[in-house]
Every structure is written in structure tokens, then in C-alpha cells.
Design a protein around this motif. Structure first.
Motif, PDB file in Angstrom:
ATOM      1  N   GLU A 365       0.839  -1.198   0.000  1.00  0.00           N
ATOM      2  CA  GLU A 365       0.000   0.000   0.000  1.00  0.00           C
ATOM      3  C   GLU A 365       0.875   1.250   0.000  1.00  0.00           C
ATOM      4  N   PRO A 366       0.755   2.124  -1.023  1.00  0.00           N
ATOM      5  CA  PRO A 366       1.616   3.316  -1.088  1.00  0.00           C
ATOM      6  C   PRO A 366       1.490   4.206   0.143  1.00  0.00           C
ATOM      7  N   GLY A 367       0.259   4.322   0.663  1.00  0.00           N
ATOM      8  CA  GLY A 367       0.071   5.147   1.847  1.00  0.00           C
ATOM      9  C   GLY A 367       0.845   4.621   3.037  1.00  0.00           C
ATOM     10  N   GLU A 368       0.856   3.308   3.207  1.00  0.00           N
ATOM     11  CA  GLU A 368       1.599   2.708   4.316  1.00  0.00           C
ATOM     12  C   GLU A 368       3.101   2.864   4.110  1.00  0.00           C
ATOM     13  N   LEU A 369       3.553   2.715   2.858  1.00  0.00           N
ATOM     14  CA  LEU A 369       4.976   2.898   2.577  1.00  0.00           C
ATOM     15  C   LEU A 369       5.414   4.323   2.885  1.00  0.00           C
ATOM     16  N   LEU A 370       4.581   5.314   2.490  1.00  0.00           N
ATOM     17  CA  LEU A 370       4.926   6.707   2.754  1.00  0.00           C
ATOM     18  C   LEU A 370       4.926   6.991   4.245  1.00  0.00           C
ATOM     19  N   ALA A 371       3.944   6.445   4.977  1.00  0.00           N
ATOM     20  CA  ALA A 371       3.889   6.661   6.425  1.00  0.00           C
ATOM     21  C   ALA A 371       5.123   6.079   7.095  1.00  0.00           C
ATOM     22  N   ALA A 372       5.522   4.881   6.689  1.00  0.00           N
ATOM     23  CA  ALA A 372       6.718   4.262   7.270  1.00  0.00           C
ATOM     24  C   ALA A 372       7.971   5.058   6.941  1.00  0.00           C
ATOM     25  N   LEU A 373       8.048   5.524   5.701  1.00  0.00           N
ATOM     26  CA  LEU A 373       9.212   6.309   5.278  1.00  0.00           C
ATOM     27  C   LEU A 373       9.272   7.624   6.047  1.00  0.00           C
ATOM     28  N   THR A 374       8.122   8.235   6.290  1.00  0.00           N
ATOM     29  CA  THR A 374       8.076   9.500   7.036  1.00  0.00           C
ATOM     30  C   THR A 374       8.509   9.291   8.477  1.00  0.00           C
ATOM     31  N   ARG A 375       8.069   8.200   9.090  1.00  0.00           N
ATOM     32  CA  ARG A 375       8.482   7.919  10.470  1.00  0.00           C
ATOM     33  C   ARG A 375       9.999   7.765  10.554  1.00  0.00           C
ATOM     34  N   GLU A 376      10.579   7.056   9.595  1.00  0.00           N
ATOM     35  CA  GLU A 376      12.028   6.858   9.615  1.00  0.00           C
ATOM     36  C   GLU A 376      12.769   8.180   9.424  1.00  0.00           C
ATOM     37  N   ALA A 377      12.311   8.997   8.482  1.00  0.00           N
ATOM     38  CA  ALA A 377      12.969  10.281   8.246  1.00  0.00           C
ATOM     39  C   ALA A 377      12.795  11.211   9.434  1.00  0.00           C
ATOM     40  N   ASP A 378      11.621  11.153  10.089  1.00  0.00           N
ATOM     41  CA  ASP A 378      11.389  11.968  11.288  1.00  0.00           C
ATOM     42  C   ASP A 378      12.360  11.583  12.401  1.00  0.00           C
ATOM     43  N   LEU A 379      12.516  10.268  12.619  1.00  0.00           N
ATOM     44  CA  LEU A 379      13.437   9.801  13.655  1.00  0.00           C
ATOM     45  C   LEU A 379      14.862  10.250  13.351  1.00  0.00           C
ATOM     46  N   ALA A 380      15.239  10.179  12.075  1.00  0.00           N
ATOM     47  CA  ALA A 380      16.579  10.619  11.700  1.00  0.00           C
ATOM     48  C   ALA A 380      16.741  12.120  11.914  1.00  0.00           C
ATOM     49  N   MET A 381      15.697  12.895  11.641  1.00  0.00           N
ATOM     50  CA  MET A 381      15.773  14.341  11.846  1.00  0.00           C
ATOM     51  C   MET A 381      15.937  14.663  13.330  1.00  0.00           C
ATOM     52  N   TYR A 382      15.182  13.974  14.192  1.00  0.00           N
ATOM     53  CA  TYR A 382      15.322  14.219  15.622  1.00  0.00           C
ATOM     54  C   TYR A 382      16.691  13.753  16.129  1.00  0.00           C
ATOM     55  N   ALA A 383      17.233  12.733  15.510  1.00  0.00           N
ATOM     56  CA  ALA A 383      18.593  12.315  15.860  1.00  0.00           C
ATOM     57  C   ALA A 383      19.588  13.416  15.512  1.00  0.00           C
ATOM     58  N   ALA A 384      19.368  14.100  14.394  1.00  0.00           N
ATOM     59  CA  ALA A 384      20.228  15.226  14.022  1.00  0.00           C
ATOM     60  C   ALA A 384      20.099  16.351  15.038  1.00  0.00           C
ATOM     61  N   LYS A 385      18.897  16.576  15.552  1.00  0.00           N
ATOM     62  CA  LYS A 385      18.708  17.594  16.589  1.00  0.00           C
ATOM     63  C   LYS A 385      19.507  17.235  17.837  1.00  0.00           C
ATOM     64  N   ARG A 386      19.418  15.973  18.254  1.00  0.00           N
ATOM     65  CA  ARG A 386      20.113  15.551  19.468  1.00  0.00           C
ATOM     66  C   ARG A 386      21.627  15.580  19.307  1.00  0.00           C
TER      67      ARG A 386
END
Length: 396
Positions: A365-386
Motif C-alpha cells: 500500500e503506497p500510503g503505508e509505505l509513505l507513512a513508514a518512510l516519514t516515520r524513519e525520516a522523522d526519527l533521523a531528523m530528531y537524531a540530528a537535533k540531538r
């Protein structure tokens, strides 16, 4: 039958329809603004010229020929030139259609030369038919030159009216050049004269119906665009970004092509608003959007996800290239100076990068793939903040 048509009556009906339609357009323009309102004003001006033109032509023999032949025909042609100008203004061109206006001037000059000097009615009809055929063909091209889809009903109808008119003039040109034996009375009820006069009388009205459809279609498109874009930055809002992003992801999964997602967040953005006010904060977001658009490709999808967070989907972009793009973005923002309300501020961003799972298949499901990809990129962004901010982190 066509030959039974009273041509003066047709012209009078055209005068009435032109006045009514132009009045309706001028009233309707009050409900629009910007380029559509300006375009409707120009088109209505053309419609108002038509009744005057037909009134002068209908008075042939009762007023001087210069008024009836030269001004009557020239005003009719100028009305069509205004239609072309209105269509160009519709798609946000501030320039005028010079060729169309030049052809209008040529009609006026040619008719003036014939009435005042040459006195050759048959050659006048021949030359006028040639000029108007080229003229109407150019107006039809102008109709199809906008950013609108050519399959739109309004565009099809309006362009068809002008192309048909060009065809009528070409037929008249051939007939007058090779088959006509002697000049005829202008209101002689022949088949050819009837077709020409009926077209000239009804074409502006039919084209105006098509034009109204174009206005409606453009208004709907503008409303959709306004709903889809962030008014501050001009980028896509979250929902349209996700809708288009799902299509990019589905395409990448189907073709087994790489795709990267960047989540970009302004560091310490709240401090800009608290210290300098929202005007500076808005300027920061606008300039950041400008940098994103300047640094990314036309094929990349960019959106404002909310607040100070932005996202970019990079199709056909592998991990190493995506990392280079993210670093280039970070460096471009780091070098940016934002000037607003008398202050100069520097900004930095933290970027999270995530890659589409290579094991993703087109059945996912493209929507599920995008949601998963967004979660991963969000976690990486917060890691950059830390990790200290102003950096890029890659999701693993």
C-alpha cells in the motif's frame, strides 16, 4: 435555406446579442479578481465593439463608405484581436499579442487604401479574406496557447469557432480568386455571403460561451490550487503532498527504482518568533522555501508539512546521491541571510534522510509505505537535533 436569410436582420440580431452578452460579462467580472477579472474586461470590450461594427456595416449606402466599410470591418476585426488579448491575459501574460494587433492594423490600412485610392471591390474582398483567415488562425492558436488542458470544453469550443472562421475565409479567398465573375452587392443573399455574415454575426457569441467556460474552468483550477498550496511559501500542503507522494512511491516500488525522503526542520525556530516577531518567522519560512525550490530538481516533490517542518521526495535518487543533496541543502541554508523588518538573521536546519525499502513491491500500500518512510525520516531528523543540530542524519 441560407439564401433566404435577410443579412441585415442577422446583423441586427448580432448587435442585440453583443450588447446583452457584454453587459452580462461586465456584471460577472465583479465576482472575480486578478487576471480573470482583467481578462473578462478585455473580452467584454471586444463584445461591445461588435454591435458598433455591425451597425456601421448595416448602414452601408446610407453613410459614407469610409465609415461603413473601413471602420465597420476594422472594428469587427479589432474585437477579435481583443478576444486574443483577453485569452493571453487569462494565462497571466502581461504582454499583448502583437501579431494579432498588427494584422488588425493591416486590415484597417488595406481597407483605407482601397476605399480612398484603389476602388477595386473584388480585390478588397480577396485581400480582406486573406488577412482575416491568417488573423483568425492566429487567434485560435492563442486560444490553445494557455496552460490549460486542451481537452477542456471551453478551450475546444472557442478554438473551434476561430478555426472554422479561418476555414470560411480560406474558402471565400479561393472562390473570389478563381471562380467569382463579377462584384456582387454586399447584402446579396448568396450562399457564400450568407455563410460569411452568419459566421461573423454568431461567432463572437458562440466564442463568448466558450470563453465563459474557460473562465469557470480557470476559477475552479485556481480554487483547487489555493486549497493545495501553502499561502505563505507557495509549496504544497501536507495532504496534497501525501497524495502525490503516494503516486511517486507506487511508481518507484513498481519499477524497483530508488526514492529518498528528506524531512527538514528549522533549528530553534521558536526563538525567531519570540525574539523578532512573526514577521521575521514568516520571512524565514519563505526564504527556506525559496532555497528548497532552487536546490532541488523539477521532478522532486516539495511540501510544507506544518510549522517549520518541510519534506522533499526525491525520485530516482540513490542513498549516496540523496545524502549529497541533503548536505547541499543544509550548506545553502547555513549560508543564507534573512532580512526582514530591519533585522538580519541566520538560520540552520536539521535534516533526516530515509530511503524507500528496497524490498518494497508494487503490491504494498503506497500510503503505508509513505507513512513508514516519514516515520524513519522523522526519527533521523530528531537524531540530528540531538547530535547538535545543523546536520544530516540517515535512517538505518
Amino acid at each position: 435555406m441560407l439564401i433566404d436569410i435577410d443579412l441585415r436582420s442577422v446583423m441586427m440580431v448580432s448587435v442585440l446579442l453583443g450588447i446583452l452578452f457584454s453587459g452580462g460579462l461586465l456584471a460577472a467580472r465583479t465576482y472575480h479578481d486578478g487576471r480573470i477579472r482583467a481578462s473578462m474586461t478585455i473580452w467584454a470590450s471586444g463584445m461591445l465593439l461588435q454591435p458598433l461594427a455591425w451597425a456601421l456595416i448595416a448602414l452601408r449606402g446610407q453613410i459614407p463608405d469610409y465609415l461603413s466599410i473601413v471602420f465597420g470591418n476594422s472594428l469587427s476585426v479589432l474585437a477579435f484581436a481583443l478576444f486574443a488579448h483577453a485569452l493571453r491575459r487569462m494565462h497571466e501574460h502581461s504582454t499583448v499579442p502583437r501579431l494579432v494587433y498588427a494584422l488588425s492594423a493591416a486590415v484597417f490600412i488595406g481597407l483605407s487604401a482601397d476605399v480612398l485610392v484603389v476602388h477595386q471591390p473584388q480585390w478588397r474582398v480577396f485581400g480582406l479574406s486573406l488577412l482575416i483567415a491568417v488573423f483568425l488562425f492566429q487567434v485560435a492558436r492563442e486560444t490553445l496557447a494557455g496552460p490549460w488542458r486542451v481537452q477542456q470544453a471551453g478551450v475546444q469550443l472557442t478554438a473551434a469557432v476561430f478555426f472554422f472562421g479561418a476555414g470560411v475565409m480560406v474558402f471565400r479567398l479561393v472562390y473570389e480568386g478563381f471562380f467569382a465573375t463579377a462584384p456582387r452587392e454586399v447584402f446579396a443573399p448568396t450562399v457564400l455571403q450568407s455563410v460569411v455574415f452568419v459566421y461573423a454575426a454568431l461567432a463572437p457569441v458562440i466564442a463568448s460561451f466558450g470563453y465563459v467556460l474557460i473562465c469557470n474552468e480557470q476559477t475552479v483550477a485556481d480554487l483547487r490550487r489555493m486549497a493545495a498550496t501553502d499561502p505563505l511559501t507557495g509549496l504544497f500542503n501536507r495532504r496534497p503532498f501525501e497524495q502525490m507522494g503516494e503516486k511517486l512511491i507506487a511508481d518507484a516500488a513498481r519499477k524497483r527504482r530508488p526514492l529518498a525522503l528528506l524531512i527538514i526542520d528549522v533549528d530553534h525556530f521558536k526563538q525567531f518568533n519570540d525574539t523578532y516577531g512573526h514577521a521575521v518567522g514568516d520571512a524565514v519560512l519563505q526564504r527556506l522555501a525559496d532555497v528548497l525550490q532552487a536546490q532541488l530538481r523539477g521532478a522532486d516533490l516539495i511540501g510544507r508539512m506544518g510549522g517549520e517542518e518541510f519534506a522533499a521526495l526525491l525520485p530516482d535518487t540513490g542513498a549516496s546521491h540523496a545524502l549529497q543533496v541533503a548536505e547541499r541543502l543544509r550548506e545553502a541554508v547555513d549560508a543564507l541571510e534573512v532580512r526582514s523588518v530591519g533585522v538580519v538573521v541566520r538560520i540552520q536546519v536539521s535534516i533526516g534522510l530515509a530511503m524507500l525499502d528496497e524490498n518494497a513491491i508494487h503490491d504494498d500500500e503506497p500510503g503505508e509505505l509513505l507513512a513508514a518512510l516519514t516515520r524513519e525520516a522523522d526519527l533521523a531528523m530528531y537524531a540530528a537535533k540531538r547530535a547538535g543540530r545543523n546536520r544530516v542524519e540517515v535512517a538505518f
